[in-house]
Design a protein around this motif. Structure first.
Motif, PDB file in Angstrom:
ATOM      1  N   THR A   2     -45.249 -68.778 -42.660  1.00 19.33           N
ATOM      2  CA  THR A   2     -44.176 -68.300 -44.472  1.00 19.33           C
ATOM      3  C   THR A   2     -43.600 -69.578 -44.124  1.00 19.33           C
ATOM      4  N   VAL A   3     -43.307 -71.129 -45.124  1.00 16.96           N
ATOM      5  CA  VAL A   3     -43.203 -72.125 -45.493  1.00 16.96           C
ATOM      6  C   VAL A   3     -42.030 -71.358 -45.677  1.00 16.96           C
ATOM      7  N   GLU A  35     -43.521 -83.617 -35.959  1.00 14.76           N
ATOM      8  CA  GLU A  35     -44.310 -82.097 -35.660  1.00 14.76           C
ATOM      9  C   GLU A  35     -43.708 -81.260 -34.466  1.00 14.76           C
ATOM     10  N   LEU A  36     -42.878 -82.144 -33.527  1.00 20.35           N
ATOM     11  CA  LEU A  36     -42.379 -81.746 -32.666  1.00 20.35           C
ATOM     12  C   LEU A  36     -40.501 -81.156 -33.031  1.00 20.35           C
ATOM     13  N   VAL A  37     -40.389 -82.186 -34.166  1.00 17.95           N
ATOM     14  CA  VAL A  37     -39.388 -81.768 -34.327  1.00 17.95           C
ATOM     15  C   VAL A  37     -39.190 -80.330 -35.412  1.00 17.95           C
ATOM     16  N   SER A  38     -40.202 -80.362 -35.880  1.00 21.24           N
ATOM     17  CA  SER A  38     -40.385 -79.174 -36.876  1.00 21.24           C
ATOM     18  C   SER A  38     -40.170 -77.753 -36.392  1.00 21.24           C
ATOM     19  N   VAL A  39     -41.083 -77.941 -34.998  1.00 24.29           N
ATOM     20  CA  VAL A  39     -40.792 -76.914 -33.965  1.00 24.29           C
ATOM     21  C   VAL A  39     -39.218 -76.478 -33.774  1.00 24.29           C
ATOM     22  N   GLN A  40     -39.181 -77.246 -32.921  1.00 23.08           N
ATOM     23  CA  GLN A  40     -37.251 -77.267 -32.856  1.00 23.08           C
ATOM     24  C   GLN A  40     -36.573 -76.612 -33.749  1.00 23.08           C
ATOM     25  N   VAL A  41     -36.527 -77.417 -34.999  1.00 29.40           N
ATOM     26  CA  VAL A  41     -35.867 -76.900 -35.969  1.00 29.40           C
ATOM     27  C   VAL A  41     -36.430 -75.636 -36.353  1.00 29.40           C
ATOM     28  N   SER A  42     -36.866 -75.746 -36.943  1.00 32.53           N
ATOM     29  CA  SER A  42     -38.013 -74.130 -37.431  1.00 32.53           C
ATOM     30  C   SER A  42     -37.140 -73.194 -36.297  1.00 32.53           C
ATOM     31  N   THR A  43     -37.401 -72.852 -35.243  1.00 33.03           N
ATOM     32  CA  THR A  43     -36.930 -72.313 -34.103  1.00 33.03           C
ATOM     33  C   THR A  43     -35.612 -72.137 -33.724  1.00 33.03           C
ATOM     34  N   ALA A  44     -34.634 -73.253 -33.986  1.00 32.31           N
ATOM     35  CA  ALA A  44     -33.217 -73.125 -34.018  1.00 32.31           C
ATOM     36  C   ALA A  44     -32.977 -72.075 -35.238  1.00 32.31           C
ATOM     37  N   ILE A  45     -32.897 -72.297 -36.651  1.00 32.92           N
ATOM     38  CA  ILE A  45     -32.869 -71.213 -37.731  1.00 32.92           C
ATOM     39  C   ILE A  45     -33.359 -70.310 -37.480  1.00 32.92           C
ATOM     40  N   ILE A  46     -34.742 -69.897 -37.296  1.00 37.28           N
ATOM     41  CA  ILE A  46     -35.394 -68.536 -36.568  1.00 37.28           C
ATOM     42  C   ILE A  46     -34.076 -67.687 -35.811  1.00 37.28           C
ATOM     43  N   GLN A  47     -34.139 -68.289 -34.378  1.00 32.66           N
ATOM     44  CA  GLN A  47     -32.884 -67.945 -33.720  1.00 32.66           C
ATOM     45  C   GLN A  47     -31.432 -67.404 -34.227  1.00 32.66           C
ATOM     46  N   ASN A  48     -31.281 -68.193 -34.967  1.00 37.71           N
ATOM     47  CA  ASN A  48     -30.103 -68.085 -35.703  1.00 37.71           C
ATOM     48  C   ASN A  48     -29.403 -67.177 -36.418  1.00 37.71           C
ATOM     49  N   GLN A  49     -31.009 -66.872 -37.451  1.00 38.62           N
ATOM     50  CA  GLN A  49     -30.930 -65.475 -38.624  1.00 38.62           C
ATOM     51  C   GLN A  49     -31.149 -64.666 -37.806  1.00 38.62           C
ATOM     52  N   THR A  50     -32.352 -64.445 -36.220  1.00 41.00           N
ATOM     53  CA  THR A  50     -31.921 -63.045 -35.620  1.00 41.00           C
ATOM     54  C   THR A  50     -30.726 -62.735 -34.847  1.00 41.00           C
ATOM     55  N   LEU A  63     -35.818 -72.375 -48.330  1.00 36.78           N
ATOM     56  CA  LEU A  63     -36.326 -72.091 -49.465  1.00 36.78           C
ATOM     57  C   LEU A  63     -36.168 -70.320 -48.891  1.00 36.78           C
ATOM     58  N   LYS A  64     -35.054 -70.040 -50.139  1.00 33.37           N
ATOM     59  CA  LYS A  64     -34.631 -68.376 -50.235  1.00 33.37           C
ATOM     60  C   LYS A  64     -35.346 -67.540 -51.000  1.00 33.37           C
ATOM     61  N   TYR A  65     -36.247 -66.810 -50.956  1.00 33.93           N
ATOM     62  CA  TYR A  65     -37.214 -66.517 -52.132  1.00 33.93           C
ATOM     63  C   TYR A  65     -37.045 -65.146 -52.715  1.00 33.93           C
ATOM     64  N   SER A  66     -37.158 -64.755 -53.772  1.00 33.19           N
ATOM     65  CA  SER A  66     -36.660 -63.811 -54.376  1.00 33.19           C
ATOM     66  C   SER A  66     -37.697 -63.104 -54.507  1.00 33.19           C
ATOM     67  N   ASP A  67     -38.411 -63.376 -54.165  1.00 35.19           N
ATOM     68  CA  ASP A  67     -39.911 -62.214 -54.462  1.00 35.19           C
ATOM     69  C   ASP A  67     -40.155 -61.986 -52.753  1.00 35.19           C
ATOM     70  N   GLN A 107     -45.869 -78.742 -55.038  1.00 40.72           N
ATOM     71  CA  GLN A 107     -46.694 -80.313 -54.263  1.00 40.72           C
ATOM     72  C   GLN A 107     -46.272 -79.409 -53.106  1.00 40.72           C
ATOM     73  N   ALA A 108     -45.393 -80.304 -52.462  1.00 40.87           N
ATOM     74  CA  ALA A 108     -45.458 -79.775 -50.932  1.00 40.87           C
ATOM     75  C   ALA A 108     -45.600 -78.930 -50.563  1.00 40.87           C
ATOM     76  N   LEU A 109     -44.723 -77.625 -50.646  1.00 42.73           N
ATOM     77  CA  LEU A 109     -45.934 -75.676 -50.318  1.00 42.73           C
ATOM     78  C   LEU A 109     -46.815 -75.353 -50.807  1.00 42.73           C
ATOM     79  N   ILE A 110     -47.987 -76.583 -51.301  1.00 43.19           N
ATOM     80  CA  ILE A 110     -48.777 -75.965 -52.207  1.00 43.19           C
ATOM     81  C   ILE A 110     -49.743 -76.789 -50.496  1.00 43.19           C
ATOM     82  N   ASN A 111     -49.123 -77.908 -50.877  1.00 44.14           N
ATOM     83  CA  ASN A 111     -49.885 -78.257 -49.420  1.00 44.14           C
ATOM     84  C   ASN A 111     -49.755 -78.251 -47.663  1.00 44.14           C
ATOM     85  N   ALA A 112     -49.201 -77.203 -47.807  1.00 45.25           N
ATOM     86  CA  ALA A 112     -48.219 -76.984 -46.396  1.00 45.25           C
ATOM     87  C   ALA A 112     -49.859 -76.126 -45.866  1.00 45.25           C
ATOM     88  N   PRO A 113     -50.041 -76.014 -45.166  1.00 43.98           N
ATOM     89  CA  PRO A 113     -48.924 -76.357 -43.255  1.00 43.98           C
ATOM     90  C   PRO A 113     -49.241 -78.128 -43.054  1.00 43.98           C
TER      91      PRO A 113
END
Length: 650
Positions: free
Chosen positions: A337-338, A361-376, A223-227, A289-295
């Protein structure tokens, strides 16, 4: 006696099935078929009940001619038609007992009318269920009820063996699955450490996870937020965001257990890739609905076509819920932030186990970390590249400043040279008339001068004075043109008459040098809406220039044509060649050709500069071309004038 023999025969058949069946699924199906054929019914369900009283495994058989009647029902739904029972139930006409046996949620037409059902118990606890059905109303005889009770007595141990076999298989499957999960996580961890290729990491994550979980399609979406202030929004407010599919995996897995009574068609899945597809969050109800239901993970199962058709218009086609209606979306988060989801889809309804959710949950943590590291990393790389680019630009600016300074020095030298030439030229142009005027005045003061000589000296005074006035006038006119202070006086002029008048004036002047002039015009009369004074001055200067520099006894050619709404006039003479590097310089003020002083060619160097300014004033163009003549030191010199029709301002 006959009932006992039938029961013994049925028990022997069941024992033979148990002995020769290779797996529990086949065993249950053959038992169901044997029971159905023995009782002459339309269908039979043999159900293994687990310790929690839920259907664990189901074997079924039905007559082929009843496919269309049963295709809307699943075996678990058929079992759910009957209440939890502790004794035999014989129903002649199910329709008449609908309020007692049918659950309120059922809205389908009944698949059968008559039911004979008996629980199977082992050591005082129910471990199975036999259900015989007929599609039409039927009165079950006492003999049939007695037979089914006898049949039920031969099945408890068989079903218990099946239950234990299933438990052992489930345990083995659990160990195997746990090993798969661990391997998938380990591979993802190693990939995250050993490579910086985010696409490779994401593809490994989604393929390993979807295959381990036996999922037909897995997606990773971001997700890329405009606001930028979306964090402060109320949770029920949907922010404006664009969703992008960044990784995808498709697997050819079907339903893990054959819960459909009728497998009348394979589920179809769109083979087209959704990778890099984008859509807005507002276009997809499930993502909202998935965004509202997060985390927490969001799970949705569309159980029938009615539900799918109801929500299809509110769900983006990328999710393809028509073919893959079972959806699980696990959020990808960074500091609360989702920013994306792991999305798992199946063509069949699925219940997710705790260990499966733990893997996600484990995979989501790994994927989130990889994406954030790549962005950084990209931000750091961009910063380094930006700093490097700034340094490079700084060096380039310094280099350009140095080059600009050098050019300015060269220009200053050139300007000094032009200034010296200008001073020489203007001194000559001013001094010569003044000298002549001074001499004429002194002669006029001579006592006793005759009337004829007095008239001659007065003519010299007038001629030289006019020349000085014209020089000053040209300088002032150039200054006004360059500052855009000269208004346009538009009128329609006849090209042919203008050219003929100007040619006539210059023909008389050029006759002493043997110069001829020819004018070529099209048959169709040419007219131009422009400033008449500027037009006359342009052609006068071009003809004057041609006459000055043309070789004696040659021809000057004037040609006019029309192209669209433009008039093109060319003036060509034979004379000294113009070097390519001087083709634009000759239009500068006080710039004259080489050798003009040696040849005593009069002029101030303002004529062509005035021509260029006047042409620009009329929104036209002026070009010069010099073409050498073979075996000659001269060249064809052609000035081409292009003038548009000027519209009358509103």
């Amino acid at each position: 006696m006959h009932s006992q023999e039938d029961s013994q025969s049925l028990g022997q058949k069941i024992n033979q099935i148990v002995v020769h069946s290779s797996d529990t699924e086949t065993m249950l199906q053959q038992i169901s078929q044997t029971l159905a054929e023995s009782f002459g019914v339309d269908g039979c369900l043999t159900t293994v009940i687990d310790e929690d009283g839920q259907p664990h495994q189901i074997g079924y058989w039905y007559k082929e001619e009843f496919v269309t009647v049963l295709q809307q029902w699943q075996s678990r739904e058929l079992i759910a038609l009957l209440p939890n029972q502790s004794e035999l139930i014989a129903i002649e006409r199910l329709q008449t007992t609908e309020t007692e046996y049918l659950t309120p949620s059922q809205n389908k037409p009944l698949p059968f009318q008559s039911v004979l059902s008996i629980p199977i118990c082992f050591q005082g606890k129910q471990n199975g269920l036999i259900t015989l059905w007929r599609l039409h109303p039927y009165q079950w005889s006492d003999y049939e009820q007695e037979r089914v009770q006898k049949a039920a007595e031969s099945l408890p141990i068989v079903l218990e063996q099946i239950s234990q076999a299933n438990s052992i298989a489930s345990l083995k499957q659990f160990v195997h699955t746990s090993t798969q999960y661990q391997n998938a996580v380990n591979q993802l961890t190693m990939a995250s450490r050993n490579t910086l290729d985010l696409d490779q990491i994401l593809q490994l994550a989604i393929s390993g996870t979807s295959q381990s979980l036996q999922v037909e399609r897995g997606l990773i979406i971001t997700l890329k937020y405009s606001d930028l202030l979306f964090k402060n929004r109320p949770k029920h407010i949907i922010p404006k965001a664009k969703i992008t599919v960044i990784s995808e995996c498709k697997n050819n897995f079907g339903s893990p257990t054959p819960i459909n009574i009728i497998n009348f068609s394979d589920q179809l899945c769109d083979d087209s890739s959704t990778l890099n597809k984008t859509f807005w969050l507002s276009e997809c109800f499930l993502c909202q609905q998935a965004l509202i239901n997060a985390p927490e993970p969001f799970i949705s199962n569309f159980n029938n076509d009615i539900e799918i058709n109801k929500h299809q218009s509110k769900i983006n086609p990328v999710l393809n819920i028509i073919n893959l209606p079972s959806v699980l979306m696990f959020p990808l988060e960074n500091q609360g932030t989702v920013f994306g989801f792991l999305l798992m889809q199946n063509s069949y309804s699925r219940t997710w186990k705790p260990e499966e959710l733990a893997l996600l949950e484990l995979v989501s943590v790994q994927v989130s970390t990889a994406i954030i590291q790549n962005q950084t990393l990209r931000q750091v790389q961009n910063l380094v590249e930006e700093r490097t680019a700034q340094l490079q630009r700084s060096l380039e600016v310094q280099s350009k400043l140095y080059e600009k300074t050098r050019q300015q020095i060269d220009q200053l030298r050139q300007m000094n040279k032009i200034k010296d030439e200008f001073i020489d030229t203007i001194s000559h142009e001013l001094r010569t008339p003044l000298t002549s005027m001074n001499l004429a005045i002194r002669m006029l003061r001579t006592p006793g001068i005759s009337v004829e000589r007095k008239s001659k000296y007065l003519d010299i005074l007038e001629q030289q004075c006019t020349q000085e006035i014209n020089l000053v006038t040209d300088l002032l006119r150039l200054q006004k043109l360059e500052s855009n202070q000269t208004p346009l006086n538009l009128q329609i002029i006849k090209i042919s008459s203008k050219l003929n008048d100007l040619v006539q004036i210059h023909t008389e002047t050029w006759s002493q040098r043997g110069l001829n002039i020819t004018v070529t015009l099209p048959e169709r009369p040419l007219s131009l809406q422009t400033d008449a004074d500027s037009f006359d001055r342009i052609l006068h200067e071009l003809l004057t220039n041609a006459g000055k520099y043309a070789d004696s006894d040659t021809n000057v050619s004037v040609r006019a044509i029309q192209q669209g709404d433009r008039i093109i006039i060319s003036v060509t003479n034979i004379g000294a060649a113009i070097a390519p590097e001087n083709a634009t310089d000759i239009f500068d003020k006080f710039r004259r050709g080489h050798g003009v002083t040696d040849k005593a060619i009069k002029g101030t160097g303002l004529g062509l500069a005035l021509v260029k300014s006047l042409v620009q004033h009329l929104n036209g163009t002026i070009e010069v071309a010099s073409t050498p003549i073979e075996q000659s030191s001269s060249a064809w010199v052609c000035f081409t004038l292009t003038l548009p029709q000027l519209p009358v301002p509103n």
